[in-house]
Design a protein around this motif. Structure first.
Motif, PDB file in Angstrom:
ATOM      1  N   PHE A  22      41.529  43.519 -11.680  1.00  0.00           N
ATOM      2  CA  PHE A  22      40.843  42.925 -10.545  1.00  0.00           C
ATOM      3  C   PHE A  22      41.781  42.130  -9.634  1.00  0.00           C
ATOM      4  N   SER A  23      42.928  41.715 -10.157  1.00  0.00           N
ATOM      5  CA  SER A  23      43.804  40.856  -9.360  1.00  0.00           C
ATOM      6  C   SER A  23      44.753  41.649  -8.482  1.00  0.00           C
ATOM      7  N   ASN A  26      41.586  45.963  -4.405  1.00  0.00           N
ATOM      8  CA  ASN A  26      40.733  45.485  -3.319  1.00  0.00           C
ATOM      9  C   ASN A  26      39.319  45.152  -3.765  1.00  0.00           C
ATOM     10  N   LEU A  27      39.138  44.870  -5.058  1.00  0.00           N
ATOM     11  CA  LEU A  27      37.790  44.575  -5.524  1.00  0.00           C
ATOM     12  C   LEU A  27      37.293  43.235  -4.997  1.00  0.00           C
ATOM     13  N   ILE A  28      38.212  42.295  -4.772  1.00  0.00           N
ATOM     14  CA  ILE A  28      37.820  40.951  -4.380  1.00  0.00           C
ATOM     15  C   ILE A  28      38.212  40.700  -2.931  1.00  0.00           C
ATOM     16  N   THR A  29      37.285  40.229  -2.138  1.00  0.00           N
ATOM     17  CA  THR A  29      37.567  39.935  -0.742  1.00  0.00           C
ATOM     18  C   THR A  29      38.161  38.544  -0.610  1.00  0.00           C
ATOM     19  N   LYS A  30      38.548  38.168   0.606  1.00  0.00           N
ATOM     20  CA  LYS A  30      39.129  36.847   0.832  1.00  0.00           C
ATOM     21  C   LYS A  30      38.133  35.749   0.491  1.00  0.00           C
ATOM     22  N   ASP A  31      36.882  35.927   0.890  1.00  0.00           N
ATOM     23  CA  ASP A  31      35.857  34.941   0.560  1.00  0.00           C
ATOM     24  C   ASP A  31      35.191  35.390  -0.735  1.00  0.00           C
ATOM     25  N   ALA A  32      35.869  35.129  -1.864  1.00  0.00           N
ATOM     26  CA  ALA A  32      35.451  35.694  -3.141  1.00  0.00           C
ATOM     27  C   ALA A  32      34.079  35.198  -3.569  1.00  0.00           C
ATOM     28  N   GLU A  33      33.843  33.888  -3.454  1.00  0.00           N
ATOM     29  CA  GLU A  33      32.568  33.338  -3.904  1.00  0.00           C
ATOM     30  C   GLU A  33      31.396  33.960  -3.148  1.00  0.00           C
ATOM     31  N   LYS A  34      31.525  34.066  -1.827  1.00  0.00           N
ATOM     32  CA  LYS A  34      30.462  34.648  -1.019  1.00  0.00           C
ATOM     33  C   LYS A  34      30.262  36.112  -1.354  1.00  0.00           C
ATOM     34  N   ASN A 211      40.059  34.287  -9.129  1.00  0.00           N
ATOM     35  CA  ASN A 211      40.347  35.610  -8.567  1.00  0.00           C
ATOM     36  C   ASN A 211      39.141  36.529  -8.600  1.00  0.00           C
ATOM     37  N   ASN A 212      38.210  36.237  -9.509  1.00  0.00           N
ATOM     38  CA  ASN A 212      37.036  37.097  -9.646  1.00  0.00           C
ATOM     39  C   ASN A 212      35.760  36.441  -9.144  1.00  0.00           C
ATOM     40  N   GLY A 213      35.909  35.368  -8.338  1.00  0.00           N
ATOM     41  CA  GLY A 213      34.751  34.745  -7.719  1.00  0.00           C
ATOM     42  C   GLY A 213      33.805  34.105  -8.699  1.00  0.00           C
TER      43      GLY A 213
END
Length: 650
Positions: A22-23, A26-34, A211-213
Motif C-alpha cells: 500500500f505504501s 496509488n491505492l492511497i490518495t494525498k488526502d488519505a483520511e478523507k 499511510n493507509n488512512g
C-alpha cells in the motif's frame, strides 16, 4: 537482541511485510483520511450500515494479502473478494442480532451495561467482551513485536541454520489467562517505549496507519494513543463481531450437535465397507495417509504394517572408510564386507539434534534440561538434552516452570518481557551406550538385544512381551532427538511396510520391517545396517526399526457381521465386554468438553468428525440462505458504490 531467528519469520512479520503493497502504489490518495472514509457499500437488515474504503484496507491487512501471496489472486481480485466478504459478514452479523433480539430466551445485557438494540456488545457476556479487547491489545502488541524483531535482526550476527523439525502441532506454550488477568493485561496498555528498538517499532506502526488512512483522531486529540487510531477501533470492532459469530453459531447449532449410537454405527459401518471395497491403489494410498481420525480398520491385501525408523547415521569419515574398503578389496565376499562394515560402524557416534530447538526459543526448562509441552512427547518422562547448554544472558534471572509455562524472575519479581538466550553443544554417544541406555533402559526398562538366528547385517533384535507404558511417545521422542532420517519426522505411524513389495526401500530395511511385524502386537525393535556406500550415503549407519502397528488386525472381528453390529464388535474388542458401553456413552455425551488425554482414540475422532460435519454443514447452509435472502431476493438490502473503490482495483 530480543531473540534468535534461525531462519524463522513470524506470521505477524509476514503480514507487516505484505503491507508495503500500500505504501508504494496509488491505492492511497494525498488526502488519505478523507479517501478512506468513502462509503463503498451499504447493508440494511435491521439498520443501515456503511462499509467504508478503510474497512477494505484493514481486511486486506488482516487476511486479504493471503489471497495474493498464497492463492495466486491479483490485488484487484483479492480486494473484490474482500468486499464480498465484508458485505456477507454484515448481513450475517445483522441477522444474528435480529434473531438473538427476537428470542426472548436469549439472555442480553448480561454485563449489566445497557447497550442499545443492535449494538454488537449487547449480545456478549462480560468474558466475551474482555476477550475481544484482550485479543485486540495482543494483536497490536504482536505487530509492535514484529517490527522490534526486525530491528533486532539487523543487529544480529548469529549463524543462520535450519531448525530441526518439531512434532506435529507443537507450539510454544502460552499462559492461559483468566478474566482478571486479561483485564490486567489490557490495563497495562501498549509497550511503546521500553527500548530504543521499541520506540522505532512504534514509529513504524504509526507510519503504517498513517499511510493507509487509519490514524483517525490520533493526530488531533491531545495525549492520543493507539486506542485513538482508526486501526485499533476497526480491529476491536472486528473482534467483537467475531465473538458474536461464535455466539450465533452456537445458538443455531444446538440441535445439530447431538448424535445417536445408531448414527455412529451407520457411519462406522460405511467406513469399514469402503475399506473392504478399496482397490489396491486406493488401499496403498489410504495406508500411506492413515491418521488417528482416518485409520485403516480393514485390509484386504495382506499383512501391511507400520514401523518407526530411528536412523543412527554414520559420519562422513566412517562412510569414507566403508568406501575405501570396497575400493581396496574388490574381490571381498559379501560376508567379508558385512563383517568389516560391522567393525567400522562400531565406532559410530550419535548426537542430540535438538540444539536448534533451544536456540529458536522452543519450550525449554533450563533446570531439568528438558523440553516442555508438545515438544516433550513423553511428558515428565522425556529425555533431557544430551549436551551442554549455556544461558548467555542469565545474569540475576531465575526460571520457574509453572503448569508448563516458563516464567523468569529477577529480584523475586516476574519479568514478562524477558527472553532468555542460550547456546547449545551436543555430546557424542557411542553406539553401545546409546542402545543400552536410550533404547533398552529408557523405553523398555532394561531389555537386551538378541542376535541369535539373525545375519551379521543385524546388530540385534528384541521382542517385547508386555505393553510398554508411553511406548509410542518415547519412540517418537528418540526419533525427533537423534534420527538422521528427516523423512521419519513427519510420519505419525511410521513407514508402511508391504508384505510383497520392497519398492522405495533399501532391501535390508524392508526385510527387517517384515521380521519385526511378524510379532504382531509385540512392541519390540530390530537393528539392521543401512549401507548405501558407493551410491548415496544418506542412509549409511544403523536403522533401528520399532514396531508400530499391523494393519489387518481387525479383519476377523468384522467377518460375517451385519453392518449394525460392526461398531459394537469393534468397541468390545477395543475396550472390553464390560466397559465399552460406559466408555461410548461418556464420549457421546461429553466429547466437546473432554480434556486432551481423553481424546486420543479413534472413537472420539469418529464422533468429533460426524458431529462437526453436521454442525458445519448446518451452519454453512443457514448462512448461505441468509446471504441469498438479502443479496438476491431482497435487492434493496445491499448497495455497492464502485466509484468509491475502483482506484483500488487498478
Amino acid at each position: 537482541m530480543k531473540k534468535r531467528f534461525l531462519a524463522i519469520i513470524s506470521m505477524v512479520l509476514a503480514l507487516v511485510m505484505s503491507l508495503s503493497i500500500f505504501s508504494g502504489c496509488n491505492l492511497i490518495t494525498k488526502d488519505a483520511e478523507k479517501d478512506m472514509s468513502q462509503v463503498v457499500a451499504t447493508v440494511e437488515v435491521v439498520k443501515k450500515e456503511n462499509i467504508y474504503k478503510k474497512d477494505m484496507i484493514v481486511a486486506y491487512m488482516n487476511y486479504g494479502y493471503l489471497y495474493v501471496n498464497y492463492y495466486g489472486k491479483t490485488q484487484a481480485q483479492a480486494l473484490e473478494l474482500i468486499l464480498d466478504n465484508l458485505v456477507d459478514d454484515r448481513i450475517i452479523i445483522q441477522n444474528a442480532m435480529k434473531e438473538l433480539e427476537e428470542d426472548s430466551g436469549f439472555e442480553k445485557n448480561a454485563t449489566g451495561v445497557k447497550y442499545e438494540k443492535y449494538d454488537v456488545r449487547r449480545y456478549l457476556t462480560e468474558e466475551q467482551l474482555v476477550d475481544a479487547k484482550y485479543n485486540t491489545y495482543l494483536s497490536i502488541n504482536n505487530l509492535l513485536d514484529s517490527y522490534e524483531d526486525e530491528e533486532d535482526e539487523k543487529k544480529s550476527n548469529d549463524l543462520i541454520e535450519t531448525v530441526r523439525t518439531a512434532p506435529a502441532n507443537a507450539e510454544k506454550a502460552r499462559e492461559k489467562l483468566d478474566l482478571e488477568e486479561k483485564k490486567a493485561y489490557i490495563a497495562e496498555g501498549f509497550d511503546i517505549n521500553s527500548t530504543t528498538e521499541r520506540v522505532k517499532a512504534y514509529t513504524k506502526a504509526i507510519k503504517l496507519f498513517k499511510n493507509n488512512g487509519l490514524l483517525g483522531d490520533f493526530l488531533t486529540k491531545k495525549d492520543a494513543d493507539i486506542t485513538d487510531t482508526e486501526y485499533y477501533k476497526q480491529v476491536l470492532e472486528n473482534n467483537y463481531e467475531s465473538q458474536l459469530l461464535n455466539v450465533y453459531e452456537e445458538y443455531i447449532s444446538r440441535d445439530l450437535r447431538d448424535i445417536s449410537f445408531s448414527e455412529l454405527s451407520t457411519e462406522f459401518a460405511n467406513k469399514i465397507n469402503d475399506q473392504e471395497g478399496m482397490s489396491f491403489t486406493e488401499f496403498t494410498t489410504a495406508v500411506t495417509n492413515a491418521s488417528e481420525s482416518e485409520p485403516i480398520l480393514f485390509s484386504a491385501y495382506g499383512n501391511y504394517g507400520y514401523v518407526y525408523n530411528l536412523l543412527l547415521k554414520a559420519s562422513d569419515d566412517l562412510v569414507e572408510k566403508l568406501n575405501d574398503y570396497k575400493k581396496e578389496h574388490p574381490s571381498a565376499t559379501e560376508a567379508e564386507y558385512i563383517a568389516e562394515r560391522r567393525e567400522i560402524l562400531n565406532d559410530l557416534k550419535i548426537k542430540d539434534l535438538r540444539s536448534t530447538w533451544i536456540l529458536s526459543g522452543y519450550d525449554f526448562d533450563y533446570n531439568t534440561q528438558k523440553f516442555l509441552n508438545d515438544y516433550a512427547l513423553a511428558g515428565d518422562n522425556s529425555i533431557s538434552f544430551v549436551g551442554k547448554v549455556n544461558w548467555i544472558n542469565q545474569g540475576e534471572y531465575t526460571q520457574k516452570v509453572e503448569n508448563g509455562i516458563s516464567k523468569y524472575y529477577i529480584n523475586g519479581k516476574e519479568d514478562k518481557k524477558y527472553v532468555p538466550e542460550y547456546n547449545a553443544n551436543a555430546y557424542e554417544i557411542n553406539l553401545k551406550d546409546f542402545i543400552d541406555y536410550y533404547i533398552n533402559d529408557y523405553i523398555y526398562g532394561g531389555a537386551t538385544t538378541d542376535n541369535s538366528g539373525l545375519g551379521n547385517e543385524y546388530y540385534g533384535m528384541y521382542v517385547q512381551s508386555e505393553p510398554v507404558e508411553n511406548y509410542q511417545n518415547k519412540v517418537k521422542e528418540l526419533i525427533f532427538a537423534f534420527s538422521g532420517d528427516d523423512g521419519a519426522l513427519s510420519k505419525d505411524k511410521g513407514y508402511v511396510i508391504s508384505p510383497n513389495n520392497s519398492e522405495g526401500f533399501i532391501e535390508s530395511f524392508w526385510e527387517a520391517g517384515k521380521k519385526l511385524l511378524a510379532g504382531d502386537g509385540k512392541q519390540g525393535y530390530i537393528i539392521v545396517a543401512g549401507d548405501t556406500a558407493g551410491s548415496s550415503n544418506a542412509y549409511a549407519g544403523y536403522f533401528v526399526l520399532f514396531y508400530s502397528e499391523l494393519v489387518n488386525k481387525n479383519n476377523e472381528i468384522f467377518k460375517d457381521v451385519e453392518d449394525a453390529e460392526k461398531l459394537t464388535k469393534y468397541l468390545t474388542a477395543t475396550y472390553g465386554e464390560n466397559d465399552w458401553e460406559e466408555k461410548t456413552k461418556n464420549l457421546l455425551d461429553n466429547w466437546n468438553d473432554l480434556e486432551k488425554e481423553d481424546t486420543n482414540s479413534y472413537l472420539y475422532n469418529l464422533i468429533n468428525s460426524l458431529t462437526s460435519t453436521k454442525v458445519s454443514n448446518g451452519y454453512s447452509n443457514k448462512k448461505t440462505n441468509i446471504v441469498n435472502q438479502y443479496r438476491y431476493e431482497n435487492k434493496d438490502a445491499v448497495k455497492l458504490y464502485e466509484k468509491a473503490y475502483k482506484d483500488l482495483l487498478k
